[in-house]
Enzyme design. Structure first.
Site, PDB file in Angstrom:
ATOM      1  N   ASP A 104       0.843  -1.197   0.000  1.00  0.00           N
ATOM      2  CA  ASP A 104       0.000   0.000   0.000  1.00  0.00           C
ATOM      3  C   ASP A 104       0.876   1.244   0.000  1.00  0.00           C
ATOM      4  O   ASP A 104       2.033   1.203   0.417  1.00  0.00           O
ATOM      5  CB  ASP A 104      -0.862   0.061   1.268  1.00  0.00           C
ATOM      6  CG  ASP A 104      -1.804  -1.122   1.387  1.00  0.00           C
ATOM      7  OD1 ASP A 104      -2.175  -1.694   0.349  1.00  0.00           O
ATOM      8  OD2 ASP A 104      -2.146  -1.462   2.536  1.00  0.00           O
TER       9      ASP A 104
HETATM   10  N1  URA Z   1      -1.081  -5.952   3.833  1.00  0.00           N
HETATM   11  C1  URA Z   1      -1.593  -4.725   3.832  1.00  0.00           C
HETATM   12  O1  URA Z   1      -2.628  -4.487   4.414  1.00  0.00           O
HETATM   13  N2  URA Z   1      -0.929  -3.742   3.178  1.00  0.00           N
HETATM   14  C2  URA Z   1       0.245  -3.940   2.549  1.00  0.00           C
HETATM   15  O2  URA Z   1       0.811  -2.998   1.977  1.00  0.00           O
HETATM   16  C3  URA Z   1       0.784  -5.227   2.555  1.00  0.00           C
HETATM   17  C4  URA Z   1       0.108  -6.223   3.213  1.00  0.00           C
END
Ligand code: URA
Length: 253
Positions: A104
């Site tokens: 993310d």
């Molecule tokens: N899980 C998440 O919620 N976000 C990420 O960036 C990676 C794994």
């Protein structure tokens, strides 16, 4: 490097195979100073010029390791800028590269960026059981059965199947009074860590991935840095080495 003259020129930006064959046929191309009109001529390691200009070989494939900083998106959409694409070193910008899975925008950590489709498949397909390690800072109080529930597989809202069995370790509380935890996952669903913590009664405040397979985020990579992966790191990534594995001592995210 391609062995054949036509493939070599085509891969290095001189046009389609038929276009470069024409150039070769009309005598525009020299190999080691000698005009060559045979398009299948072998050129490995030789100096090739087109109308007097030396052909500089372009890199045609690459696998890079990135310490993704907070704030960058894994999307290719310029509207989502700043992008991970912008962190790719100049020498690799002409390549069509993708990330192996996504982090993310507000997650930092280890990310593989590559032209290698099969490698992406190997790193992201849950059937390969390649573990990724996440360091989590969270608020709220987790369900007393959190560790067991994660080990059994959690049902996440909107998903048809529970998560694969995973390993959660509650590491303690940090100086801000927030919970710290380490989570090992062998799959990568959309916002998976954040959704798992929500399902357990908490909220992820900070998220950092510090290991994929047996590869820890390299010590020479500060946030935002990206460089070619080494052979040793590639082996570690696949978990094919004596790497320590598992839930090593946490590093504060
Ligand atoms: N899980 C998440 O919620 N976000 C990420 O960036 C990676 C794994």
């Amino acid at each position: 490097m391609s062995d054949r003259l036509d493939a070599f020129l085509s891969q290095n930006g001189f046009g389609t195979r038929s276009a470069v064959r024409q150039m070769i046929h009309f005598g525009a191309v020299k190999v080691e100073g000698r005009t060559i009109r045979e398009h299948g001529h072998l050129v490995r390691g030789r100096r090739v010029t087109v109308r007097g200009q030396e052909v500089v070989e372009l890199i045609t494939s690459a696998t890079l390791v990135l310490h993704k900083p907070l704030g960058h998106s894994c999307s290719h959409d310029p509207a989502e800028a700043p992008l991970v694409d912008e962190l790719v070193p100049e020498a690799f910008r002409h390549l069509s590269m993708n990330t192996a899975g996504r982090l993310d925008r507000d997650t930092s950590g280890l990310l593989i960026v590559t032209t290698d489709g099969p490698l992406i498949h190997q790193l992201t397909n849950p059937k390969k059981h390649l573990e990724k390690r996440y360091r989590v800072v969270f608020s709220g109080v987790l369900s007393s059965q959190a560790v067991n529930r994660v080990a059994a597989g959690l049902q996440l809202e909107g998903d048809p199947k529970p998560t694969l069995p995973a390993e959660l370790v509650l590491d303690g509380t940090n100086a801000e009074g927030l919970g710290t935890a380490t989570l090992l996952l062998a799959e990568g669903r959309y916002h998976q860590v954040r959704r798992m913590f929500e399902a357990l009664g908490g909220k992820v405040e900070r998220l950092h991935r510090d290991r994929i397979g047996g590869l820890d985020i390299p010590a020479d990579l500060p946030p935002g840095a990206m460089r070619p992966i080494t052979e040793t790191e590639l082996l570690l990534l696949h978990g094919r080495s004596a790497g320590s594995g598992g839930l090593a001592k946490p590093v504060a995210p």
